[in-house]
Write a protein that holds these residues in place. Structure first.
Motif, PDB file in Angstrom:
ATOM      1  N   GLU A  31       0.835  -1.202   0.000  1.00 46.63           N
ATOM      2  CA  GLU A  31       0.000   0.000   0.000  1.00 46.63           C
ATOM      3  C   GLU A  31       0.872   1.255   0.000  1.00 46.63           C
ATOM      4  O   GLU A  31       2.042   1.226   0.384  1.00 46.63           O
ATOM      5  N   ASN A  32       0.263   2.345  -0.436  1.00 48.50           N
ATOM      6  CA  ASN A  32       0.899   3.655  -0.385  1.00 48.50           C
ATOM      7  C   ASN A  32       0.188   4.510   0.662  1.00 48.50           C
ATOM      8  O   ASN A  32      -0.832   5.133   0.375  1.00 48.50           O
ATOM      9  N   CYS A  56      11.005   3.295  -4.079  1.00 43.18           N
ATOM     10  CA  CYS A  56      11.270   2.481  -2.888  1.00 43.18           C
ATOM     11  C   CYS A  56      11.233   3.304  -1.603  1.00 43.18           C
ATOM     12  O   CYS A  56      10.750   2.835  -0.574  1.00 43.18           O
ATOM     13  N   HIS A  57      11.749   4.520  -1.663  1.00 40.25           N
ATOM     14  CA  HIS A  57      11.919   5.327  -0.455  1.00 40.25           C
ATOM     15  C   HIS A  57      10.831   6.393  -0.305  1.00 40.25           C
ATOM     16  O   HIS A  57      11.103   7.525   0.111  1.00 40.25           O
ATOM     17  N   SER A  58       9.617   6.051  -0.637  1.00 44.63           N
ATOM     18  CA  SER A  58       8.503   6.981  -0.429  1.00 44.63           C
ATOM     19  C   SER A  58       7.210   6.183  -0.394  1.00 44.63           C
ATOM     20  O   SER A  58       7.190   4.973  -0.636  1.00 44.63           O
ATOM     21  N   ASN A  59       6.106   6.875  -0.108  1.00 47.32           N
ATOM     22  CA  ASN A  59       4.776   6.260  -0.163  1.00 47.32           C
ATOM     23  C   ASN A  59       4.120   6.517  -1.514  1.00 47.32           C
ATOM     24  O   ASN A  59       2.896   6.482  -1.644  1.00 47.32           O
ATOM     25  N   GLU A  60       4.946   6.820  -2.505  1.00 46.62           N
ATOM     26  CA  GLU A  60       4.456   7.070  -3.863  1.00 46.62           C
ATOM     27  C   GLU A  60       5.025   6.025  -4.816  1.00 46.62           C
ATOM     28  O   GLU A  60       5.372   6.324  -5.959  1.00 46.62           O
ATOM     29  N   HIS A  82      11.694  -2.360   3.622  1.00 45.06           N
ATOM     30  CA  HIS A  82      12.993  -2.079   4.224  1.00 45.06           C
ATOM     31  C   HIS A  82      13.489  -0.687   3.822  1.00 45.06           C
ATOM     32  O   HIS A  82      14.077   0.040   4.641  1.00 45.06           O
ATOM     33  N   ALA A  83      13.265  -0.319   2.571  1.00 44.25           N
ATOM     34  CA  ALA A  83      13.715   0.993   2.098  1.00 44.25           C
ATOM     35  C   ALA A  83      12.981   2.119   2.815  1.00 44.25           C
ATOM     36  O   ALA A  83      13.590   3.117   3.224  1.00 44.25           O
ATOM     37  N   ALA A  85      11.684   1.979   5.750  1.00 48.58           N
ATOM     38  CA  ALA A  85      12.136   2.013   7.141  1.00 48.58           C
ATOM     39  C   ALA A  85      13.466   2.757   7.268  1.00 48.58           C
ATOM     40  O   ALA A  85      13.717   3.454   8.258  1.00 48.58           O
ATOM     41  N   ALA A  86      14.320   2.630   6.252  1.00 47.78           N
ATOM     42  CA  ALA A  86      15.624   3.296   6.297  1.00 47.78           C
ATOM     43  C   ALA A  86      15.496   4.784   6.003  1.00 47.78           C
ATOM     44  O   ALA A  86      16.152   5.622   6.649  1.00 47.78           O
ATOM     45  N   MET A  87      14.665   5.149   5.031  1.00 43.36           N
ATOM     46  CA  MET A  87      14.460   6.556   4.662  1.00 43.36           C
ATOM     47  C   MET A  87      13.190   6.663   3.849  1.00 43.36           C
ATOM     48  O   MET A  87      13.026   5.949   2.852  1.00 43.36           O
ATOM     49  N   ASN A  88      12.290   7.548   4.286  1.00 44.86           N
ATOM     50  CA  ASN A  88      11.016   7.702   3.605  1.00 44.86           C
ATOM     51  C   ASN A  88      10.774   9.183   3.337  1.00 44.86           C
ATOM     52  O   ASN A  88      10.520   9.962   4.255  1.00 44.86           O
TER      53      ASN A  88
END
Length: 456
Positions: A31-32, A56-60, A82-83, A85-88
């Motif tokens: 999900e986003n 990977c590093h966003s909710n988009e 995992h991505a 969690a590391a940076m969003n």
């Protein structure tokens, strides 16, 4: 192919088709979630990050058609989780300004060394590849995000107060181990120096020391890979500028350890990580997720056994750049002077002068280090201080940081019953230089007034 041969393949093919179709019925949901606060950056910078990082590093996240196919979707969903969690970038507002800046510089570091985006990702998503022009744009932008460290009386007072509390406190006891079982190692302060680092991007200064195994590896040029049993300690401070422009180790922030055990820590490239915050060190940093943060940050150094520096070159003789040719990050060479080789030197403090482009380390023999760390204003007879000056150089492995480069001079103060004796070594072979007595007195006063860095 005859009919009999065709029939022989129908059943296996049908079973595989059914299995493949069944896999499509069981798939993770990716999900986003809502975007709470996105990164604010110039449009060219934002466009580069969106094409290379946001899937990977966003909710988009925008998946390609083939990303949805099982079993690949399982790997995709795991990687994205995992991505994030590391940076969003979609939860950018949940990070402090310093954390945001640190994440951006880490991202640039990953991109510079080709660790991110991963090769297996860009192989199927070629549009995510970063060009050298993209990296240049990111560097140009982040260069504007490096603040000047201006003299701040409040920071200096906070550091002095912390130092006073540290020198009057009892020894640190019963420090809890890290969640991964690593114990705090209080003797790191007595280990030999590996290097120092000035990080204007995060407003921090660092001292790195190593245990006997690590130091021997440095001297023997056996740091790729580092031998099992090597332990590196990284001590981090808030950068604090004085009125003359020198930047010192201010408030103690944290101390972390890297422990090499190729079998025990095989899941994290052979290294165990742990970190403690604050001078009382009541609690280790975070939880097991710290391991993921560290392995991600150190990933670009996979060709250097995941370590950013190979340490001091003890074999270098004359002044100049370090002689090692196998070092990914060439750092300071300790000098060879009549006095410097005859004492067990301990690091007392380090600082830089960014306007002059110089890096300094103040060392002391046992009695000098003990006096400095206890806050004494005078040094006992037999104490020896040595202030070593290097030309600063850009850290090849971290944009915006500087490390010691070419050796410039060695100044030593020897305390006796009479006046402190001052010696200065400089020149191509560290020849002793004649010194004006008045200037020598000024240099002695300058060296003596340097406060020790806090090392709980």
């Amino acid at each position: 192919m005859n009919l009999l041969g065709q029939k022989k393949w129908i059943v296996p093919f049908g079973i595989c088709a059914l299995a493949f179709g069944g896999l499509q019925l069981f798939r993770p949901t990716l999900e986003n979630p809502p975007v709470t606060g996105d990164l604010a950056a110039p449009e060219p910078v934002k466009a580069i990050l969106q094409k290379a990082c946001y899937d990977c590093h966003s909710n988009e996240t925008q998946l390609k058609w083939f990303d949805h196919i099982s079993p690949g979707i399982w790997l995709v969903a795991s990687d994205v989780q995992h991505a994030r969690a590391a940076m969003n970038f979609s939860n950018w507002d949940k990070l402090s300004k310093d954390q945001q800046k640190a994440k951006l510089f880490e991202s640039l570091n990953q991109a510079t060394f080709g660790t991110m985006p991963p090769a297996q990702y860009t192989a199927l998503h070629p549009s995510a590849k970063l060009t050298q022009q993209d990296i240049a744009v990111l560097k140009e932008y982040l260069a504007t995000q490096i603040p000047k460290t201006e003299p701040t009386p409040q920071r200096a007072v906070a550091a002095d107060n912390q130092f006073a509390a540290w020198t009057h406190a009892a020894a640190v006891h019963d420090v809890q181990p890290s969640p991964n079982g690593i114990d705090y190692i209080p003797d790191y302060k007595n280990w030999e120096i590996i290097s120092t680092s000035d990080r204007p991007d995060t407003g921090t200064m660092k001292i790195i020391t190593g245990n006997d195994v690590a130091i021997k590896a440095v001297r023997d040029h056996q740091t790729n890979p580092w031998p099992d049993g090597s332990v590196l300690a990284k001590v981090q401070y808030e950068a604090s500028a004085d009125a003359n422009g020198a930047v010192h180790n201010g408030v103690f922030k944290q101390v972390g350890f890297m422990i090499k055990d190729s079998k025990k820590y095989s899941k994290t490239q052979g290294w165990g990580y742990a970190k403690w915050n604050g001078t009382k060190l009541e609690q280790p940093y975070k939880d097991g997720s710290y391991q993921m943060e560290c392995t991600s940050c150190h990933a670009p150094m996979h060709d250097n056994d995941f370590v950013f520096t190979n340490g001091i070159d003890f074999s270098a003789g004359p002044l100049g750049a370090p002689s090692r040719s196998d070092s990914v990050n060439r750092v300071a060479s300790l000098p060879k002077t009549p006095l410097f080789d005859t004492h067990g030197w301990k690091i007392i403090t380090s600082f830089t002068d960014r306007s002059q482009g110089t890096t300094y380390m103040l060392f002391g023999n046992d009695s000098a280090a003990q006096a400095a760390r206890s806050g004494q204003t005078t040094y006992p007879q037999g104490a020896v201080l040595s202030l070593v000056t290097w030309k600063s150089q850009e850290d090849e492995n971290w944009f915006g940081a500087t490390v010691p480069g070419a050796l410039q001079s060695v100044e030593q103060v020897t305390f006796s019953a009479a006046q402190p004796k001052y010696d200065r070594y400089e020149g191509p072979a560290l020849n002793q230089a004649a010194t004006d007595p008045a200037k020598a007195e000024q240099r002695v006063a300058y060296i003596v007034q340097q406060r020790a860095s806090i090392m709980p």
